[in-house]
Design a protein around this motif. Sequence first.
Motif, mmCIF file in Angstrom:
data_model
loop_
_atom_site.group_PDB
_atom_site.id
_atom_site.type_symbol
_atom_site.label_atom_id
_atom_site.label_comp_id
_atom_site.label_asym_id
_atom_site.label_seq_id
_atom_site.Cartn_x
_atom_site.Cartn_y
_atom_site.Cartn_z
ATOM 1 N N ASN A 1 0.719 -1.266 0.081
ATOM 2 C CA ASN A 1 0.025 -0.034 0.183
ATOM 3 C C ASN A 1 0.882 1.209 0.064
ATOM 4 O O ASN A 1 1.708 1.554 0.922
ATOM 5 C CB ASN A 1 -1.027 -0.078 1.280
ATOM 6 C CG ASN A 1 -1.927 -1.110 1.141
ATOM 7 O OD1 ASN A 1 -2.350 -1.390 -0.082
ATOM 8 N ND2 ASN A 1 -2.249 -1.405 2.410
ATOM 9 N N ASP B 1 5.514 7.188 -0.622
ATOM 10 C CA ASP B 1 5.788 5.770 -1.157
ATOM 11 C C ASP B 1 6.905 5.243 -0.651
ATOM 12 O O ASP B 1 6.652 3.736 -0.215
ATOM 13 C CB ASP B 1 5.703 5.664 -2.756
ATOM 14 C CG ASP B 1 4.625 6.260 -3.589
ATOM 15 O OD1 ASP B 1 3.660 5.808 -2.912
ATOM 16 O OD2 ASP B 1 4.702 6.486 -4.799
ATOM 17 N N SER C 1 2.456 -0.138 -10.867
ATOM 18 C CA SER C 1 1.737 0.339 -9.538
ATOM 19 C C SER C 1 0.485 1.192 -9.958
ATOM 20 O O SER C 1 0.431 1.743 -11.148
ATOM 21 C CB SER C 1 2.779 1.372 -8.838
ATOM 22 O OG SER C 1 3.756 0.466 -8.310
ATOM 23 N N ASN D 1 4.412 5.284 -7.574
ATOM 24 C CA ASN D 1 2.877 5.473 -8.053
ATOM 25 C C ASN D 1 2.794 6.135 -9.274
ATOM 26 O O ASN D 1 3.527 7.106 -9.649
ATOM 27 C CB ASN D 1 2.100 6.465 -6.781
ATOM 28 C CG ASN D 1 2.508 7.948 -6.855
ATOM 29 O OD1 ASN D 1 2.097 8.757 -7.726
ATOM 30 N ND2 ASN D 1 3.533 8.206 -5.934
ATOM 31 N N SER E 1 6.344 4.174 2.919
ATOM 32 C CA SER E 1 5.469 2.830 2.932
ATOM 33 C C SER E 1 6.182 1.675 2.939
ATOM 34 O O SER E 1 6.130 0.526 3.493
ATOM 35 C CB SER E 1 4.472 3.044 1.916
ATOM 36 O OG SER E 1 3.583 3.973 2.358
ATOM 37 N N GLY F 1 -2.236 4.315 -3.886
ATOM 38 C CA GLY F 1 -2.708 3.203 -4.375
ATOM 39 C C GLY F 1 -1.647 2.047 -3.961
ATOM 40 O O GLY F 1 -0.867 2.353 -3.250
ATOM 41 N N LYS F 2 -1.717 0.889 -4.573
ATOM 42 C CA LYS F 2 -0.880 -0.413 -4.562
ATOM 43 C C LYS F 2 0.344 0.002 -5.294
ATOM 44 O O LYS F 2 0.544 0.380 -6.388
ATOM 45 C CB LYS F 2 -1.359 -1.606 -4.840
ATOM 46 C CG LYS F 2 -2.465 -1.862 -3.823
ATOM 47 C CD LYS F 2 -3.334 -3.155 -3.872
ATOM 48 C CE LYS F 2 -4.569 -3.509 -3.063
ATOM 49 N NZ LYS F 2 -3.845 -3.581 -1.635
ATOM 50 N N TYR G 1 6.919 -1.682 5.319
ATOM 51 C CA TYR G 1 6.788 -2.935 4.955
ATOM 52 C C TYR G 1 8.047 -3.524 5.198
ATOM 53 O O TYR G 1 8.028 -4.718 6.001
ATOM 54 C CB TYR G 1 6.618 -3.037 3.429
ATOM 55 C CG TYR G 1 6.384 -4.472 3.123
ATOM 56 C CD1 TYR G 1 5.350 -5.249 3.240
ATOM 57 C CD2 TYR G 1 7.404 -4.924 2.517
ATOM 58 C CE1 TYR G 1 5.316 -6.694 2.746
ATOM 59 C CE2 TYR G 1 7.456 -6.203 2.012
ATOM 60 C CZ TYR G 1 6.443 -7.092 2.106
ATOM 61 O OH TYR G 1 6.155 -8.439 1.724
#
Length: 285
Positions: free
Chosen positions: A39, A118, A103, A98, A121, A43-44, A125
């Motif tokens: 995430n 990004d 992506s 992104n 994030s 978005g992903k 992770y």
Amino acid sequence: MRNISKFLLISIFMTIAAMKANADNKNAIPAKDELFFINGSQGKLAARMSLPKLLDREKCPMVILSHGFGGDMTFHLWEPIICILNENGIGVLRYDFNGCGKSEGEFQNMTVLNENEDLMSVISYVSALPVTENISLVGHSQGGVVTSMVSGDCGSKQIKCEVLLSAAAVLREDAIRGITQGAHFDPWHLDQPYYELPRGLKLGRAYIQSAITLPIYETAAKYTGPVFIINGMADQVVPFTYAQLYNKVLSGSELVLIPGEDHTYTVAPDYAVKLVTDWLISKLK
């Protein structure tokens, strides 16, 4: 009554099992080079990870690779860097920002600031993975700017070391001058939602507005850990003087300027790969 109790017990069991599965999946290790998603800000984010051979419960240093403006995780230096680092017991994660590659998000909505989000994030992770011993960052071009700013915000306690390849700190001056990646505009009167780039991409108004006041060096300078700065002396996108300024403001930095090398290291890619991997191995192993 017995049927109701039995149903409730089954429901509780399934709920607990589902919660455990979700927790396990959160820290699950993807197969080598398998495409997976994290995430991100818009978005992903598409990502791939490659780990060295590890014993049960063994940990390793992890390196995160960030690509440049409008690029993706297939940048030609990444594969050889990954192979050499894996051979030396270092894991690597690469990803698409992104609006890039596989992506989610629209490129038109991309800014340096949301690319910073990004990378944060991705760091979050990787930090949660059971194999992570520590985290280092490598970034090329705009990915180098993002790497430098995020390292400054995170600090040396969270980021072990960083490598800046042709970090594009010039992007702030480009925006002020009214020319970015071949697109021309009046930075003080942005009357369009986006500006077409010669390569077919759409440069969003928000990108320009945020780039004009982006505190690149001020944020990067907060990082006090080891930094390796590399720039080609024939780079027509990011003049090597920007690397020299990075070297001036970063207290723990080393600088290598490569005569005749261009922005994407197509003249002597093997030399650039060796510089990056030798330095990282010396810091992480």
